[in-house]
Scaffold this motif. Structure first.
Motif, PDB file in Angstrom:
ATOM      1  N   PRO A 280       0.827  -1.216   0.000  1.00 23.46           N
ATOM      2  CA  PRO A 280       0.000   0.000   0.000  1.00 23.46           C
ATOM      3  C   PRO A 280       0.857   1.259   0.000  1.00 23.46           C
ATOM      4  CG  PRO A 280      -0.653  -1.531   1.756  1.00 23.46           C
ATOM      5  CD  PRO A 280       0.654  -2.009   1.221  1.00 23.46           C
ATOM      6  N   SER A 281       0.306   2.321  -0.561  1.00 22.81           N
ATOM      7  CA  SER A 281       0.955   3.630  -0.548  1.00 22.81           C
ATOM      8  C   SER A 281       0.307   4.483   0.536  1.00 22.81           C
ATOM      9  CB  SER A 281       0.794   4.311  -1.912  1.00 22.81           C
ATOM     10  OG  SER A 281      -0.570   4.610  -2.159  1.00 22.81           O
ATOM     11  N   ALA A 282       0.857   5.669   0.739  1.00 20.71           N
ATOM     12  CA  ALA A 282       0.258   6.597   1.700  1.00 20.71           C
ATOM     13  C   ALA A 282      -1.175   6.918   1.295  1.00 20.71           C
ATOM     14  CB  ALA A 282       1.090   7.872   1.790  1.00 20.71           C
ATOM     15  N   TYR A 283      -1.399   7.023  -0.003  1.00 21.50           N
ATOM     16  CA  TYR A 283      -2.764   7.303  -0.479  1.00 21.50           C
ATOM     17  C   TYR A 283      -3.699   6.144  -0.161  1.00 21.50           C
ATOM     18  CZ  TYR A 283      -6.563   8.807  -3.532  1.00 21.50           C
ATOM     19  OH  TYR A 283      -7.788   9.202  -4.006  1.00 21.50           O
ATOM     20  N   SER A 284      -3.189   4.910  -0.251  1.00 26.91           N
ATOM     21  CA  SER A 284      -4.011   3.740   0.093  1.00 26.91           C
ATOM     22  C   SER A 284      -4.484   3.836   1.535  1.00 26.91           C
ATOM     23  CB  SER A 284      -3.208   2.447  -0.089  1.00 26.91           C
ATOM     24  OG  SER A 284      -2.600   2.377  -1.357  1.00 26.91           O
ATOM     25  N   TYR A 285      -3.549   4.161   2.417  1.00 26.13           N
ATOM     26  CA  TYR A 285      -3.911   4.324   3.824  1.00 26.13           C
ATOM     27  C   TYR A 285      -4.915   5.452   4.002  1.00 26.13           C
ATOM     28  CZ  TYR A 285      -0.501   1.035   5.773  1.00 26.13           C
ATOM     29  OH  TYR A 285       0.172  -0.111   6.131  1.00 26.13           O
ATOM     30  N   SER A 286      -4.745   6.513   3.229  1.00 31.13           N
ATOM     31  CA  SER A 286      -5.664   7.654   3.341  1.00 31.13           C
ATOM     32  C   SER A 286      -7.087   7.244   3.006  1.00 31.13           C
ATOM     33  CB  SER A 286      -5.219   8.787   2.395  1.00 31.13           C
ATOM     34  OG  SER A 286      -3.933   9.243   2.730  1.00 31.13           O
ATOM     35  N   VAL A 287      -7.242   6.497   1.926  1.00 27.33           N
ATOM     36  CA  VAL A 287      -8.579   6.062   1.516  1.00 27.33           C
ATOM     37  C   VAL A 287      -9.186   5.148   2.576  1.00 27.33           C
ATOM     38  CG1 VAL A 287      -9.923   4.812  -0.213  1.00 27.33           C
ATOM     39  CG2 VAL A 287      -8.056   6.294  -0.935  1.00 27.33           C
ATOM     40  N   LEU A 288      -8.377   4.222   3.105  1.00 31.29           N
ATOM     41  CA  LEU A 288      -8.896   3.305   4.123  1.00 31.29           C
ATOM     42  C   LEU A 288      -9.277   4.072   5.391  1.00 31.29           C
ATOM     43  CD1 LEU A 288      -9.509   0.367   4.826  1.00 31.29           C
ATOM     44  CD2 LEU A 288      -7.205   0.190   5.759  1.00 31.29           C
ATOM     45  N   MET A 289      -8.409   5.015   5.815  1.00 29.75           N
ATOM     46  CA  MET A 289      -8.720   5.817   7.009  1.00 29.75           C
ATOM     47  C   MET A 289     -10.001   6.613   6.798  1.00 29.75           C
ATOM     48  SD  MET A 289      -5.089   7.229   8.485  1.00 29.75           S
ATOM     49  CE  MET A 289      -4.473   7.861   6.928  1.00 29.75           C
ATOM     50  N   MET A 290     -10.096   7.200   5.613  1.00 31.67           N
ATOM     51  CA  MET A 290     -11.247   8.044   5.300  1.00 31.67           C
ATOM     52  C   MET A 290     -12.529   7.215   5.264  1.00 31.67           C
ATOM     53  SD  MET A 290     -11.552  10.621   2.047  1.00 31.67           S
ATOM     54  CE  MET A 290     -10.802   9.413   0.947  1.00 31.67           C
ATOM     55  N   ALA A 291     -12.445   6.056   4.595  1.00 29.58           N
ATOM     56  CA  ALA A 291     -13.646   5.256   4.379  1.00 29.58           C
ATOM     57  C   ALA A 291     -14.035   4.459   5.618  1.00 29.58           C
ATOM     58  CB  ALA A 291     -13.425   4.310   3.202  1.00 29.58           C
ATOM     59  N   ALA A 292     -13.060   3.808   6.221  1.00 32.47           N
ATOM     60  CA  ALA A 292     -13.383   2.845   7.275  1.00 32.47           C
ATOM     61  C   ALA A 292     -13.484   3.468   8.660  1.00 32.47           C
ATOM     62  CB  ALA A 292     -12.325   1.744   7.288  1.00 32.47           C
ATOM     63  N   PHE A 293     -12.748   4.563   8.897  1.00 35.72           N
ATOM     64  CA  PHE A 293     -12.682   5.074  10.263  1.00 35.72           C
ATOM     65  C   PHE A 293     -13.123   6.530  10.392  1.00 35.72           C
ATOM     66  CE2 PHE A 293      -9.166   1.806  10.146  1.00 35.72           C
ATOM     67  CZ  PHE A 293      -9.929   0.817  10.730  1.00 35.72           C
ATOM     68  N   CYS A 294     -12.496   7.420   9.643  1.00 31.60           N
ATOM     69  CA  CYS A 294     -12.813   8.850   9.802  1.00 31.60           C
ATOM     70  C   CYS A 294     -14.271   9.148   9.473  1.00 31.60           C
ATOM     71  CB  CYS A 294     -11.887   9.693   8.914  1.00 31.60           C
ATOM     72  SG  CYS A 294     -10.158   9.637   9.438  1.00 31.60           S
ATOM     73  N   GLU A 295     -14.784   8.511   8.451  1.00 39.42           N
ATOM     74  CA  GLU A 295     -16.174   8.748   8.062  1.00 39.42           C
ATOM     75  C   GLU A 295     -17.134   8.312   9.162  1.00 39.42           C
ATOM     76  OE1 GLU A 295     -18.820  10.304   5.198  1.00 39.42           O
ATOM     77  OE2 GLU A 295     -16.634  10.273   5.216  1.00 39.42           O
TER      78      GLU A 295
END
Length: 492
Positions: A280-295
């Motif tokens: 994964p890239s930093a962007y991959s982590y960003s999408v997962l954080m955004m979708a799975a947790f931050c949202e």
């Protein structure tokens, strides 16, 4: 038709130079005609190669006052295969002098692809497709068949032009630019049947386009097919798998899932990425954080994922920081969001207007207008131009806190110093507060300014003035306004 052509013309990674000029004419010219044609071609090539740029075009125009035949154009262009920029200039010049056909379009497309002039090649591909669609024949007027006919001609002329395999990537990308999804998929399948792999970036573009136009489920199916992930037979296991999904493939799928609200699907694709040993890239982590947790406001889990990313020496980018900032603001922990913003600045990552506005909104949501104003001033000092909505949030919060004079000053500063155009609700909030405090003349003045900016009065503003005059005991003015409001409502 296209599949048969592929069998007749096998590909190599570099293509092959033809020992003789490639001629598209279906009929055999007489010896005299051939001699004349060869003379025109030879002379034109000499002019293009040896004359100065300012004079060569007038010489060519005098050489062929009646224009160029597409066959002549193709033969001339093949002589310029090692000078792709000059070949493109010749094509541009020839457009008013030559009625190009698929063969001549194919020649210049191959030459441009061979010379790595990708944007020019895609432009010509689009021209060829449009030219086919404008023809009178019903079959060729079908937008789905036009790209396939271009594909067939590119296959037919591939070796003679010494082309490069990614010419087909350019064709598909040109099709995707105009949302021609079906022919793009069919071309991909025809190439796969001959063991020819498209670039992973092209396949990613195809997957994204399908996701956007037909939904994530359709995009996921194309992803499985494009990378042949469902082929399990012994024969399939021996296939060429030189093209495999990369991190951008999975980032595309996860982002599309997130945009569609399919949070569980994001997690599934993340797991699939790890199973296939894709890092994964930093962007991959960003999408997962955004979708799975931050949202969902799970900021403790988001921070754990943040630490995992850092432990793998992945440096967060602006998207990563903004994801965390937005998450903490939504969770009401705006101070923590500001910590991430300051860390971003220390890391040398340029801040964004969106990050500032999320922090301002976060402070407004928890009622801390003074902190919101401080962030707003920092934002303006850094040269960012706030949105009217951001201005409106602060104005309304100031009015709610009884600080109407500050709200008026704040609004005027934004209008006259920052050249912002406020929302009607900003005027409405101030007018209602002024009326509540009995400052009717100031409210009337602001109401006139509001109308001058094109905003219309509504029942909320009429009601504020009516209540204000009633508190002052001016029932006559209140009655007149009530009657005026009723007349406006009846007209509308």
């Amino acid at each position: 038709m296209a599949a048969q052509l592929l069998k007749r013309f096998p590909f190599t990674s570099q293509g092959r130079k033809s020992s003789s000029l490639f001629c598209y004419s279906s009929s055999t010219p007489s010896s005299g005609e051939a001699s004349t044609t060869q003379s025109v071609v030879t002379t034109a090539v000499s002019i293009l190669n040896h004359h100065r740029s300012k004079s060569r075009w007038s010489y060519l125009r005098s050489l062929c006052p009646d224009g160029f035949d597409p066959d002549d154009f193709s033969q001339i262009t093949l002589h310029l295969r090692n000078r792709p920029h000059l070949a493109f200039q010749f094509f541009t010049f020839s457009r008013s002098l030559c009625k190009h056909n698929l063969a001549s379009y194919s020649t210049i497309i191959h030459i441009l692809a061979r010379g790595r002039l990708k944007s020019h090649a895609q432009d010509v591909i689009r021209m060829a497709i449009r030219a086919l669609e404008l023809q009178e024949d019903d079959d060729e007027n079908n937008p789905r068949s036009a790209p396939l006919k271009v594909f067939e001609n590119l296959v037919k002329t591939y070796k003679d032009c010494g082309s490069a395999p990614f010419v087909f990537d350019l064709l598909i990308k040109a099709c995707l630019g105009s949302k021609r999804i079906d022919p793009s998929i069919e071309i991909m399948r025809l190439l796969q049947n001959r063991g020819i792999n498209l670039n992973v970036s092209t396949l990613n573009s195809l997957i994204y386009c399908v996701c956007q136009c037909r939904g994530i489920e359709a995009g996921y199916e194309i992803y499985r097919e494009a990378f042949r992930l469902d082929e399990e037979s012994e024969k399939d296991m021996k296939r060429d798998v030189s093209v495999i999904p990369n991190v951008h493939t999975y980032n595309t799928l996860m982002l599309c899932c997130y945009q569609s609200g399919l949070i569980e699907k994001v997690k599934k694709i993340w797991d699939e990425m790890l199973e296939l040993n894709c890092v994964p890239s930093a962007y991959s982590y960003s999408v997962l954080m955004m979708a799975a947790f931050c949202e969902e406001g799970k900021m403790e889990d988001a921070e754990k994922l943040w630490q995992e990313m850092r432990s793998k020496d992945l440096e967060p980018d602006v998207v990563s920081y903004e994801t965390m900032i937005v998450g903490f603001c939504k969770a009401g922990n705006v101070e923590k969001a500001e910590e991430f913003y300051r860390e971003m600045a220390v890391k040398g990552i340029e801040g964004t207007c969106a990050a500032y506005e999320h922090i301002i909104k976060g402070y407004c949501d928890i009622g801390d207008v003074d902190s919101a104003i401080l962030v707003y001033k920092n934002m303006c000092r850094e040269g960012f131009r706030p949105e009217a909505l951001t201005l409106d949030l602060i104005v309304r919060l100031l009015c709610d806190n009884g600080r109407v004079d500050e709200a008026v000053k704040f609004l005027r500063n934004a209008i006259y110093k920052l050249d912002l155009f406020p929302k009607g609700t900003s005027y409405e909030a101030i007018i209602k507060r002024l009326c509540y405090e009995g400052r009717m003349q100031e409210a009337l003045k602001l109401q006139a300014e509001m109308i001058g900016k094109g905003f219309e009065l509504n029942s909320e503003i009429y009601g504020a003035f009516i209540d204000g005059y009633m508190r002052q005991g001016n029932e006559e003015m209140a009655g007149a306004l009530r009657k005026e409001m009723m007349q406006i409502q009846m007209r509308s």
